[in-house]
Write a protein that holds these residues in place. Sequence first.
Motif, PDB file in Angstrom:
ATOM      1  N   GLY A  22      41.785 -20.775  -9.850  1.00 13.66           N
ATOM      2  CA  GLY A  22      41.902 -20.746 -11.322  1.00 13.66           C
ATOM      3  C   GLY A  22      41.043 -21.911 -11.872  1.00 13.66           C
ATOM      4  O   GLY A  22      40.397 -21.386 -13.097  1.00 13.66           O
ATOM      5  N   ILE A  23      40.696 -22.866 -11.639  1.00  9.38           N
ATOM      6  CA  ILE A  23      39.656 -23.766 -12.181  1.00  9.38           C
ATOM      7  C   ILE A  23      38.460 -23.269 -12.212  1.00  9.38           C
ATOM      8  O   ILE A  23      37.680 -23.302 -13.287  1.00  9.38           O
ATOM      9  CB  ILE A  23      39.562 -25.169 -11.480  1.00  9.38           C
ATOM     10  CG1 ILE A  23      40.955 -26.063 -11.865  1.00  9.38           C
ATOM     11  CG2 ILE A  23      38.432 -25.934 -12.090  1.00  9.38           C
ATOM     12  CD1 ILE A  23      41.221 -26.284 -13.087  1.00  9.38           C
ATOM     13  N   GLU A  27      34.363 -18.677 -16.929  1.00 11.35           N
ATOM     14  CA  GLU A  27      34.629 -18.034 -18.236  1.00 11.35           C
ATOM     15  C   GLU A  27      34.041 -18.867 -19.485  1.00 11.35           C
ATOM     16  O   GLU A  27      33.423 -18.379 -20.323  1.00 11.35           O
ATOM     17  CB  GLU A  27      36.148 -18.070 -18.456  1.00 11.35           C
ATOM     18  CG  GLU A  27      36.464 -17.414 -19.844  1.00 11.35           C
ATOM     19  CD  GLU A  27      38.247 -17.523 -20.007  1.00 11.35           C
ATOM     20  OE1 GLU A  27      38.377 -17.846 -20.949  1.00 11.35           O
ATOM     21  OE2 GLU A  27      38.654 -16.959 -19.084  1.00 11.35           O
ATOM     22  N   GLN A  28      33.886 -20.064 -19.100  1.00  7.99           N
ATOM     23  CA  GLN A  28      33.540 -20.922 -20.236  1.00  7.99           C
ATOM     24  C   GLN A  28      31.820 -21.451 -19.845  1.00  7.99           C
ATOM     25  O   GLN A  28      31.319 -22.083 -20.763  1.00  7.99           O
ATOM     26  CB  GLN A  28      34.310 -22.400 -20.174  1.00  7.99           C
ATOM     27  CG  GLN A  28      35.581 -22.167 -20.666  1.00  7.99           C
ATOM     28  CD  GLN A  28      35.759 -21.697 -22.137  1.00  7.99           C
ATOM     29  OE1 GLN A  28      35.091 -22.079 -23.179  1.00  7.99           O
ATOM     30  NE2 GLN A  28      36.851 -20.622 -22.131  1.00  7.99           N
ATOM     31  N   LYS A  29      31.319 -20.894 -18.950  1.00  4.79           N
ATOM     32  CA  LYS A  29      30.171 -20.917 -18.417  1.00  4.79           C
ATOM     33  C   LYS A  29      29.685 -22.349 -18.313  1.00  4.79           C
ATOM     34  O   LYS A  29      28.758 -22.857 -19.016  1.00  4.79           O
ATOM     35  CB  LYS A  29      29.320 -20.230 -19.853  1.00  4.79           C
ATOM     36  CG  LYS A  29      29.392 -18.840 -19.614  1.00  4.79           C
ATOM     37  CD  LYS A  29      28.479 -18.223 -20.786  1.00  4.79           C
ATOM     38  CE  LYS A  29      28.517 -16.660 -20.862  1.00  4.79           C
ATOM     39  NZ  LYS A  29      29.360 -16.200 -21.802  1.00  4.79           N
ATOM     40  N   ARG A  60      25.867 -28.944 -22.495  1.00  4.62           N
ATOM     41  CA  ARG A  60      26.980 -29.514 -22.066  1.00  4.62           C
ATOM     42  C   ARG A  60      27.939 -30.078 -22.994  1.00  4.62           C
ATOM     43  O   ARG A  60      29.215 -29.903 -23.043  1.00  4.62           O
ATOM     44  CB  ARG A  60      26.864 -30.306 -20.611  1.00  4.62           C
ATOM     45  CG  ARG A  60      26.336 -29.401 -19.528  1.00  4.62           C
ATOM     46  CD  ARG A  60      26.089 -30.144 -18.245  1.00  4.62           C
ATOM     47  NE  ARG A  60      25.546 -29.222 -17.389  1.00  4.62           N
ATOM     48  CZ  ARG A  60      25.936 -29.127 -15.955  1.00  4.62           C
ATOM     49  NH1 ARG A  60      26.866 -29.938 -15.805  1.00  4.62           N
ATOM     50  NH2 ARG A  60      25.407 -28.203 -15.354  1.00  4.62           N
ATOM     51  N   GLY A  61      27.267 -31.084 -23.539  1.00  3.00           N
ATOM     52  CA  GLY A  61      28.347 -31.920 -24.578  1.00  3.00           C
ATOM     53  C   GLY A  61      28.906 -33.080 -24.064  1.00  3.00           C
ATOM     54  O   GLY A  61      29.015 -34.055 -24.863  1.00  3.00           O
ATOM     55  N   LYS A  99      34.923 -31.869 -11.441  1.00  3.67           N
ATOM     56  CA  LYS A  99      34.399 -32.750 -12.533  1.00  3.67           C
ATOM     57  C   LYS A  99      33.336 -31.654 -13.009  1.00  3.67           C
ATOM     58  O   LYS A  99      32.354 -31.574 -11.964  1.00  3.67           O
ATOM     59  CB  LYS A  99      34.148 -33.927 -12.252  1.00  3.67           C
ATOM     60  CG  LYS A  99      33.389 -34.654 -13.205  1.00  3.67           C
ATOM     61  CD  LYS A  99      33.093 -36.382 -12.800  1.00  3.67           C
ATOM     62  CE  LYS A  99      32.110 -36.650 -11.906  1.00  3.67           C
ATOM     63  NZ  LYS A  99      31.788 -37.909 -11.932  1.00  3.67           N
ATOM     64  N   VAL A 100      32.679 -31.578 -14.103  1.00  7.50           N
ATOM     65  CA  VAL A 100      31.458 -31.041 -14.479  1.00  7.50           C
ATOM     66  C   VAL A 100      30.696 -32.079 -15.158  1.00  7.50           C
ATOM     67  O   VAL A 100      30.998 -32.584 -16.476  1.00  7.50           O
ATOM     68  CB  VAL A 100      31.619 -29.862 -15.544  1.00  7.50           C
ATOM     69  CG1 VAL A 100      30.327 -29.031 -16.000  1.00  7.50           C
ATOM     70  CG2 VAL A 100      32.458 -28.560 -14.812  1.00  7.50           C
TER      71      VAL A 100
END
Length: 194
Positions: A24-25, A31-33, A117-118, A127-128
């Motif tokens: 799921g993650i 989906e959020q790229k 990324r922000g 973790k991204v």
Amino acid sequence: MPSNRVVKIRSSGDSVSAREMREGIAAIQAEQKVSPAFPPAVEEAAAAAAADPRLPDLDRTDIELVTIDPESARDLDQAMHIERDPDHGGYVVHYAIADVAAFVTPGDPVDVEAHRRGETLYGADSKVPLHPTVLSEGAASLLPDEVRPALLWTIKVDETGEGIDVEVERALVRSRAKLSYEAVQADLDAGRAS
């Protein structure tokens, strides 16, 4: 609004619920790229920056800074030291923030990717990161016993905690220890905190 809440998966790594959570993650990240991986050009630029930072002249490695983070954390971007201020009856707070600008140049591949990324995104078991780990968990991290560039805040507060003076400067710093929230609280509760 960003959240710093951390959720960990407590089931065994191969259980159906853990596998479903990870899938799921991964689907949400796709989906959020967003991806924990960085493009090769960004990794190369980060490695080059880690090897050749722009260091400040001021040496404040004399301050006995410590970091307080979860035990498994390697991206240590803040350190502190608090001491009594004999002149004003309050305290002097030294607060160091990792100086990523010593490694990242405006417009370079690391900077462009960080803007895309922000922020660092934390999720259940993932973790991204904002910056490649060669910087965030290596050369720019305030790891114990390593000299690092930082933005060093020196804040004087009176006996009521009201700020009376503040100074910010780029400086070389060295953390003395990597502490955990639980260990610091236990030391405070037992009256043995330094």
